[in-house]
Design a protein around this motif. Structure first.
Motif, PDB file in Angstrom:
ATOM      1  N   ALA A   1       6.036  -2.614  -0.336  1.00 23.55           N
ATOM      2  CA  ALA A   1       5.076  -1.689  -0.951  1.00 23.55           C
ATOM      3  C   ALA A   1       4.525  -2.262  -2.257  1.00 23.55           C
ATOM      4  N   LEU A   2       5.382  -2.895  -3.051  1.00 27.72           N
ATOM      5  CA  LEU A   2       4.931  -3.479  -4.318  1.00 27.72           C
ATOM      6  C   LEU A   2       3.912  -4.598  -4.088  1.00 27.72           C
TER       7      LEU A   2
ATOM      8  N   ASP B   1     -12.215  -4.112  -3.014  1.00 30.34           N
ATOM      9  CA  ASP B   1     -12.378  -2.847  -2.291  1.00 30.34           C
ATOM     10  C   ASP B   1     -11.050  -2.366  -1.704  1.00 30.34           C
ATOM     11  N   GLY B   2      -9.957  -2.627  -2.400  1.00 29.98           N
ATOM     12  CA  GLY B   2      -8.630  -2.297  -1.876  1.00 29.98           C
ATOM     13  C   GLY B   2      -8.023  -1.029  -2.424  1.00 29.98           C
ATOM     14  N   LEU B   3      -8.852  -0.073  -2.873  1.00 28.69           N
ATOM     15  CA  LEU B   3      -8.341   1.149  -3.490  1.00 28.69           C
ATOM     16  C   LEU B   3      -7.429   1.936  -2.556  1.00 28.69           C
ATOM     17  N   LEU B   4      -7.840   2.126  -1.299  1.00 28.95           N
ATOM     18  CA  LEU B   4      -7.041   2.910  -0.362  1.00 28.95           C
ATOM     19  C   LEU B   4      -5.702   2.236  -0.082  1.00 28.95           C
ATOM     20  N   ILE B   5      -5.704   0.912  -0.015  1.00 31.95           N
ATOM     21  CA  ILE B   5      -4.459   0.174   0.200  1.00 31.95           C
ATOM     22  C   ILE B   5      -3.542   0.345  -1.011  1.00 31.95           C
ATOM     23  N   ALA B   6      -4.122   0.288  -2.194  1.00 29.52           N
ATOM     24  CA  ALA B   6      -3.343   0.386  -3.424  1.00 29.52           C
ATOM     25  C   ALA B   6      -2.748   1.780  -3.608  1.00 29.52           C
TER      26      ALA B   6
ATOM     27  N   GLY C   1       4.116   4.752  -1.994  1.00 25.95           N
ATOM     28  CA  GLY C   1       5.271   4.212  -1.280  1.00 25.95           C
ATOM     29  C   GLY C   1       6.251   3.522  -2.214  1.00 25.95           C
ATOM     30  N   ALA C   2       5.729   2.782  -3.181  1.00 30.10           N
ATOM     31  CA  ALA C   2       6.594   2.085  -4.134  1.00 30.10           C
ATOM     32  C   ALA C   2       7.430   3.080  -4.945  1.00 30.10           C
ATOM     33  N   VAL C   3       6.811   4.190  -5.328  1.00 31.00           N
ATOM     34  CA  VAL C   3       7.533   5.220  -6.083  1.00 31.00           C
ATOM     35  C   VAL C   3       8.646   5.826  -5.224  1.00 31.00           C
ATOM     36  N   MET C   4       8.310   6.185  -3.981  1.00 31.11           N
ATOM     37  CA  MET C   4       9.296   6.785  -3.080  1.00 31.11           C
ATOM     38  C   MET C   4      10.452   5.829  -2.801  1.00 31.11           C
ATOM     39  N   GLU C   5      10.127   4.581  -2.498  1.00 34.40           N
ATOM     40  CA  GLU C   5      11.181   3.611  -2.183  1.00 34.40           C
ATOM     41  C   GLU C   5      12.040   3.311  -3.403  1.00 34.40           C
ATOM     42  N   ALA C   6      11.436   3.305  -4.587  1.00 34.02           N
ATOM     43  CA  ALA C   6      12.210   3.098  -5.811  1.00 34.02           C
ATOM     44  C   ALA C   6      13.217   4.234  -5.997  1.00 34.02           C
TER      45      ALA C   6
ATOM     46  N   ASN D   1       5.404   0.527   6.356  1.00 38.63           N
ATOM     47  CA  ASN D   1       4.180   1.041   5.754  1.00 38.63           C
ATOM     48  C   ASN D   1       2.983   0.177   6.095  1.00 38.63           C
ATOM     49  N   ALA D   2       1.853   0.549   5.474  1.00 43.36           N
ATOM     50  CA  ALA D   2       0.624  -0.164   5.770  1.00 43.36           C
ATOM     51  C   ALA D   2       0.600  -1.501   5.075  1.00 43.36           C
TER      52      ALA D   2
END
Length: 238
Positions: free
Chosen positions: A51-52, A63-68, A74-79, A237-238
């Motif tokens: 996720a990170l 144009d990677g806003l949706l990916i970010a 996801g990074a917050v949840m996994e942390a 994840n994506a």
């Protein structure tokens, strides 16, 4: 085309969020029991790293806003999952092992990739390509993780080790992000999620074949709260 791409990205984000929160039931069990029992920390540590890296890719790509955004969540949840695992580790050795793994991969591993691509690569396109290649390789490994579960299902002729909704959301997640990647012409997003879509399809086929088979007696007993030790740990994840 831009509006279609945006809508598909939003749908992909929703599915990915469902995948990221899917282990919450397992961690509620861990908190209630006060122990990680026989669960392993590795799946959460690797998913956090994944996720990170995708968050970094999304922030680096114009144009990677949706990916970010989805991988930021996801990074917050996994942390949170990793911290809870360390706090409620079954013993001191398990706690130290989980902490060292998280420090080495999530802090050290991500830090090395971030520093190397930020300071050693000045050209934006080349930086995006390098980060994308690393993300794609790691994502293929993440999507390949259910292979062991599929082998277990075939061996035991029981689907108890491969929950339907996890397989279903992996299938949807791979398919929607592969579609997004084709429209956005993003090979780094397309290859791992295309593979994920194929593996998710295979999982669903195997589930349908063995869904009516008898439950294997070699599995862990179901607790009074309805949870099993075979509950899924990893949400790709994506």
């Amino acid at each position: 085309m831009d509006s279609i791409l945006f809508i598909i990205g939003i749908i992909g984000n929703i599915i990915s969020v469902l995948l990221f929160i899917s282990p919450s039931k397992t961690f509620w069990r861990i908190v209630r029991s006060g122990s990680t029992e026989e669960f392993e920390a590795a799946p959460y540590v690797f998913t956090l790293l994944n996720a990170l890296l995708w968050l970094y890719y999304g922030l680096t790509k114009p144009d990677g806003l949706l990916i970010a955004t989805v991988n930021g969540f996801g990074a917050v949840m996994e942390a949170i999952y990793v911290v809870l695992f360390i706090v409620y580790a079954a013993d001191h050795a398990t706690r130290i092992k989980a902490a060292k793994l998280a420090a080495a991969l999530d802090i050290g591993g991500f830090g090395i990739v971030f520093a190397a691509t930020t300071f050693a690569i000045s050209e934006l396109d080349l930086r995006i390509m390098v980060i994308g290649m690393i993300c794609a390789c790691l994502n293929v490994l993440m999507y390949g993780s259910p292979l062991a579960a599929m082998k277990t299902v075939i061996t035991t002729k029981s689907v108890e080790f491969m929950p339907f909704f996890l397989s279903f959301f992996l299938f949807l997640n791979g398919g929607i992000w592969a579609t997004y990647a084709v429209l956005d012409r993003d090979i780094f997003l397309g290859i791992p999620n295309g593979i994920g879509f194929i593996l998710g399809s295979i999982q669903l086929i195997i589930y349908v074949i063995y869904m009516n088979s008898k439950v294997s007696h070699s599995s862990n007993e179901t607790g009074e709260d309805g949870w099993q030790a075979s509950d899924p740990l990893l949400a790709s994840n994506a």
